[in-house]
Design a protein around this motif. Sequence first.
Motif, PDB file in Angstrom:
ATOM      1  N   UNK A 109       0.843  -1.199   0.000  1.00  0.00           N
ATOM      2  CA  UNK A 109       0.000   0.000   0.000  1.00  0.00           C
ATOM      3  C   UNK A 109       0.874   1.243   0.000  1.00  0.00           C
ATOM      4  N   UNK A 110       0.458   2.254  -0.722  1.00  0.00           N
ATOM      5  CA  UNK A 110       1.171   3.523  -0.750  1.00  0.00           C
ATOM      6  C   UNK A 110       0.580   4.427   0.327  1.00  0.00           C
ATOM      7  N   UNK A 111       1.457   5.013   1.146  1.00  0.00           N
ATOM      8  CA  UNK A 111       1.023   5.931   2.198  1.00  0.00           C
ATOM      9  C   UNK A 111       1.873   7.205   2.152  1.00  0.00           C
ATOM     10  N   UNK A 112       1.394   8.215   2.874  1.00  0.00           N
ATOM     11  CA  UNK A 112       2.121   9.488   2.922  1.00  0.00           C
ATOM     12  C   UNK A 112       3.232   9.505   3.961  1.00  0.00           C
ATOM     13  N   UNK A 113       3.137   8.623   4.954  1.00  0.00           N
ATOM     14  CA  UNK A 113       4.127   8.644   6.041  1.00  0.00           C
ATOM     15  C   UNK A 113       4.457   7.218   6.481  1.00  0.00           C
ATOM     16  N   UNK A 114       5.619   7.051   7.092  1.00  0.00           N
ATOM     17  CA  UNK A 114       5.994   5.713   7.552  1.00  0.00           C
ATOM     18  C   UNK A 114       5.059   5.246   8.661  1.00  0.00           C
ATOM     19  N   UNK A 115       4.720   3.971   8.609  1.00  0.00           N
ATOM     20  CA  UNK A 115       3.826   3.386   9.604  1.00  0.00           C
ATOM     21  C   UNK A 115       4.135   1.894   9.658  1.00  0.00           C
ATOM     22  N   UNK A 116       4.931   1.477  10.637  1.00  0.00           N
ATOM     23  CA  UNK A 116       5.303   0.065  10.711  1.00  0.00           C
ATOM     24  C   UNK A 116       6.342  -0.282   9.659  1.00  0.00           C
ATOM     25  N   UNK A 117       6.140  -1.399   8.996  1.00  0.00           N
ATOM     26  CA  UNK A 117       7.083  -1.834   7.964  1.00  0.00           C
ATOM     27  C   UNK A 117       6.843  -1.076   6.667  1.00  0.00           C
ATOM     28  N   UNK A 118       7.639  -0.045   6.446  1.00  0.00           N
ATOM     29  CA  UNK A 118       7.504   0.734   5.218  1.00  0.00           C
ATOM     30  C   UNK A 118       8.858   0.914   4.553  1.00  0.00           C
ATOM     31  N   UNK A 159       3.234  11.228 -10.359  1.00  0.00           N
ATOM     32  CA  UNK A 159       4.678  11.001 -10.502  1.00  0.00           C
ATOM     33  C   UNK A 159       5.489  12.104  -9.815  1.00  0.00           C
ATOM     34  N   UNK A 160       6.655  11.730  -9.328  1.00  0.00           N
ATOM     35  CA  UNK A 160       7.598  12.604  -8.615  1.00  0.00           C
ATOM     36  C   UNK A 160       7.176  12.877  -7.175  1.00  0.00           C
ATOM     37  N   UNK A 161       6.162  12.156  -6.682  1.00  0.00           N
ATOM     38  CA  UNK A 161       5.734  12.306  -5.295  1.00  0.00           C
ATOM     39  C   UNK A 161       6.531  11.346  -4.419  1.00  0.00           C
ATOM     40  N   UNK A 162       7.067  11.843  -3.304  1.00  0.00           N
ATOM     41  CA  UNK A 162       7.736  10.980  -2.332  1.00  0.00           C
ATOM     42  C   UNK A 162       6.665  10.291  -1.491  1.00  0.00           C
ATOM     43  N   UNK A 163       6.799   8.989  -1.327  1.00  0.00           N
ATOM     44  CA  UNK A 163       5.793   8.194  -0.620  1.00  0.00           C
ATOM     45  C   UNK A 163       6.481   7.146   0.251  1.00  0.00           C
ATOM     46  N   UNK A 164       5.672   6.391   0.960  1.00  0.00           N
ATOM     47  CA  UNK A 164       6.137   5.237   1.719  1.00  0.00           C
ATOM     48  C   UNK A 164       5.317   4.043   1.278  1.00  0.00           C
ATOM     49  N   UNK A 165       5.954   2.898   1.193  1.00  0.00           N
ATOM     50  CA  UNK A 165       5.280   1.667   0.815  1.00  0.00           C
ATOM     51  C   UNK A 165       5.101   0.803   2.051  1.00  0.00           C
ATOM     52  N   UNK A 166       3.859   0.558   2.429  1.00  0.00           N
ATOM     53  CA  UNK A 166       3.537  -0.313   3.565  1.00  0.00           C
ATOM     54  C   UNK A 166       3.391  -1.714   2.994  1.00  0.00           C
ATOM     55  N   UNK A 167       4.260  -2.597   3.435  1.00  0.00           N
ATOM     56  CA  UNK A 167       4.323  -3.952   2.906  1.00  0.00           C
ATOM     57  C   UNK A 167       3.562  -4.908   3.813  1.00  0.00           C
ATOM     58  N   UNK A 168       2.688  -5.700   3.230  1.00  0.00           N
ATOM     59  CA  UNK A 168       2.029  -6.768   3.972  1.00  0.00           C
ATOM     60  C   UNK A 168       3.041  -7.906   4.076  1.00  0.00           C
ATOM     61  N   UNK A 169       3.808  -7.918   5.156  1.00  0.00           N
ATOM     62  CA  UNK A 169       4.889  -8.901   5.280  1.00  0.00           C
ATOM     63  C   UNK A 169       4.358 -10.317   5.511  1.00  0.00           C
ATOM     64  N   UNK A 170       3.069 -10.449   5.861  1.00  0.00           N
ATOM     65  CA  UNK A 170       2.476 -11.791   5.968  1.00  0.00           C
ATOM     66  C   UNK A 170       2.469 -12.480   4.612  1.00  0.00           C
ATOM     67  N   UNK A 171       2.415 -11.690   3.550  1.00  0.00           N
ATOM     68  CA  UNK A 171       2.356 -12.240   2.194  1.00  0.00           C
ATOM     69  C   UNK A 171       3.724 -12.363   1.537  1.00  0.00           C
ATOM     70  N   UNK A 172       4.776 -11.835   2.174  1.00  0.00           N
ATOM     71  CA  UNK A 172       6.127 -11.907   1.602  1.00  0.00           C
ATOM     72  C   UNK A 172       6.615 -13.352   1.597  1.00  0.00           C
ATOM     73  N   UNK A 173       7.213 -13.749   0.496  1.00  0.00           N
ATOM     74  CA  UNK A 173       7.745 -15.113   0.378  1.00  0.00           C
ATOM     75  C   UNK A 173       9.266 -15.022   0.346  1.00  0.00           C
ATOM     76  N   UNK A 174       9.913 -15.739   1.270  1.00  0.00           N
ATOM     77  CA  UNK A 174      11.372 -15.791   1.350  1.00  0.00           C
ATOM     78  C   UNK A 174      11.870 -16.927   0.465  1.00  0.00           C
ATOM     79  N   UNK A 175      12.818 -16.613  -0.415  1.00  0.00           N
ATOM     80  CA  UNK A 175      13.418 -17.625  -1.269  1.00  0.00           C
ATOM     81  C   UNK A 175      14.928 -17.579  -1.030  1.00  0.00           C
ATOM     82  N   UNK A 176      15.467 -18.596  -0.328  1.00  0.00           N
ATOM     83  CA  UNK A 176      16.908 -18.593  -0.054  1.00  0.00           C
ATOM     84  C   UNK A 176      17.719 -18.832  -1.314  1.00  0.00           C
ATOM     85  N   UNK A 177      18.979 -18.348  -1.285  1.00  0.00           N
ATOM     86  CA  UNK A 177      19.879 -18.577  -2.424  1.00  0.00           C
ATOM     87  C   UNK A 177      20.715 -19.800  -2.171  1.00  0.00           C
TER      88      UNK A 177
END
Length: 177
Positions: A109-118, A159-177
């Motif tokens: 999600x795009x937000x205007x300010x940092x909030x948690x994992x951003x 475009x050219x707007x500074x933003x923060x991306x709030x990541x749903x880390x529950x959905x993040x998939x870790x892929x080891x190398x």
Amino acid sequence: RRELLALQRKLGLTTIFVTHDQEEANTTSDRMAVLDGGVIQQIGTPQTLYDTPENLFVASFLGTANILEGKVERDGGDIRFVAGTGDKLLLSSEADGTGAIVLRPQNIAITDRPDGDTLSGRILHREFLGSQIRYIVQAAGTEMVVDQGHKAGEAGYLPETDVHLKVNTQSAVWIPQ
């Protein structure tokens, strides 16, 4: 596609269907096999392959995937992904060593300010797609695709707007190398 699926079920047929059309494969399959160079990479339901790819080939083959490379750091009971840029995200699943996380555009999600994992970012491009707006955002050292639902009357980000991306880390998939 619906007619083909209905006919399969009505006749009780097991069918092997070969296609490169991901939408067609997702809608007509109970189980899928993703191949690369004739080698099976992963077998499962379309949703399982999309949500929990076992490797970067499957992740990038099935839909749009934001792939961030980095390493995992442990801080007490917390597991944090650290991108090459130093950006950090708290992971909810077990991970260790170096590798990559896969983030789907609709899970950011795009937000205007940092909030948690951003992640801090800057809008590079915006595409109005009707039911959603697709943004290309420079963040964590790469261009990330972010899909946001469109609601009438909401302007969205330019475009050219500074933003923060709030990541749903529950959905993040870790892929080891």
